[in-house]
Design an enzyme around this catalytic site. Sequence first.
Site, PDB file in Angstrom:
ATOM      1  CG  HIS A   1       1.715  -2.804  -9.722  1.00 65.74           C
ATOM      2  ND1 HIS A   1       2.419  -3.986  -9.730  1.00 65.74           N
ATOM      3  CD2 HIS A   1       0.416  -3.159  -9.671  1.00 65.74           C
ATOM      4  CE1 HIS A   1       1.577  -4.996  -9.662  1.00 65.74           C
ATOM      5  NE2 HIS A   1       0.344  -4.525  -9.644  1.00 65.74           N
TER       6      HIS A   1
HETATM    7  P1  TYD Z   1      -2.866  -4.678  -6.889  1.00 63.32           P
HETATM    8  O1  TYD Z   1      -1.614  -5.461  -6.742  1.00 63.32           O
HETATM    9  O2  TYD Z   1      -2.722  -3.211  -7.131  1.00 63.32           O
HETATM   10  O3  TYD Z   1      -3.784  -5.310  -8.014  1.00 63.32           O
HETATM   11  P2  TYD Z   1      -3.550  -5.409  -9.590  1.00 63.32           P
HETATM   12  O4  TYD Z   1      -2.101  -5.321  -9.859  1.00 63.32           O
HETATM   13  O5  TYD Z   1      -4.105  -6.719  -9.995  1.00 63.32           O
HETATM   14  O6  TYD Z   1      -4.308  -4.328 -10.275  1.00 63.32           O
HETATM   15  O7  TYD Z   1      -3.753  -4.926  -5.578  1.00 63.32           O
HETATM   16  C1  TYD Z   1      -5.065  -4.422  -5.473  1.00 63.32           C
HETATM   17  C2  TYD Z   1      -5.386  -4.321  -4.000  1.00 63.32           C
HETATM   18  O8  TYD Z   1      -5.367  -5.603  -3.399  1.00 63.32           O
HETATM   19  C3  TYD Z   1      -4.420  -3.450  -3.208  1.00 63.32           C
HETATM   20  O9  TYD Z   1      -5.157  -2.725  -2.253  1.00 63.32           O
HETATM   21  C4  TYD Z   1      -3.538  -4.446  -2.500  1.00 63.32           C
HETATM   22  C5  TYD Z   1      -4.437  -5.640  -2.319  1.00 63.32           C
HETATM   23  N1  TYD Z   1      -3.722  -6.924  -2.366  1.00 63.32           N
HETATM   24  C6  TYD Z   1      -3.576  -7.678  -1.227  1.00 63.32           C
HETATM   25  O10 TYD Z   1      -4.033  -7.297  -0.131  1.00 63.32           O
HETATM   26  N2  TYD Z   1      -2.925  -8.872  -1.295  1.00 63.32           N
HETATM   27  C7  TYD Z   1      -2.397  -9.340  -2.450  1.00 63.32           C
HETATM   28  O11 TYD Z   1      -1.794 -10.443  -2.488  1.00 63.32           O
HETATM   29  C8  TYD Z   1      -2.535  -8.537  -3.641  1.00 63.32           C
HETATM   30  C9  TYD Z   1      -1.971  -8.990  -4.953  1.00 63.32           C
HETATM   31  C10 TYD Z   1      -3.208  -7.343  -3.546  1.00 63.32           C
END
Ligand code: TYD
Length: 144
Positions: free
Chosen positions: A60
Site C-alpha cells: 500500500h
Molecule cells: P496494514 O497497514 O495493512 O499492515 P501492513 O502494512 O503491515 O501489512 O494493517 C493491517 C491491519 O491492521 C489493518 O486492518 C489495519 C490495522 N491497523 C490498525 O488498526 N492500526 C494501525 O496503526 C495499523 C498500522 C494497522
Amino acid sequence: MSEPNTSAFSIDLCQMVDLPKIHEPRGNLTFIEGGNHVPFDIQRVYYLYDVPGGSERGGHAHRGLHQLIIAMSGSFDVVLDDGKDKKRVHLNRSYNGLYVCPMIWRELDNFSSGSVCMVLASNRYDEADYYRDYGEFMRARWKA
Ligand code: TYD
C-alpha cells in the site's frame, strides 16, 4: 512522458537515517527524538512480529503519512516504488531507520525468523490515508 503530479515525493527522499548509538560494555542504547532524528513529530508507533517465513506485508501507499521503519531485531527488505522508480532496501540494524515519505508504494518481504519491524508514524491510524489499490495509486501519481 509527463512527471508524476506528486513528484516532490520520490524514492530519492527515502533515505537511511543513522540513529544515535550509545555503545557500552554492558550493552548498546539507541534513542529517537521526534523532529530531531526523524523529520516529523511521532504520533504513533506500531510493530510487526511473529511474521511467518515467506510472508509479505505492506502492499500500500499513504497519502500524507511519514514513517521511519526500523529492524529492531532480525532483518527484512523494504521495496519502495514512487510510480517511476523502485528500490529494495535491506534493514538489519536497530540503529538504522528507513525514512519513507508520503506517496510511496511499499512492500516488506524477506523477513528473517524472529524479526521485529518497528514503525514510527507521523499520524494516528487512518484508513482514509491509504492507497490499497496499486492502480489507484498509479492514477493518483500520474494524473495531469
Ligand atoms: P496494514 O497497514 O495493512 O499492515 P501492513 O502494512 O503491515 O501489512 O494493517 C493491517 C491491519 O491492521 C489493518 O486492518 C489495519 C490495522 N491497523 C490498525 O488498526 N492500526 C494501525 O496503526 C495499523 C498500522 C494497522
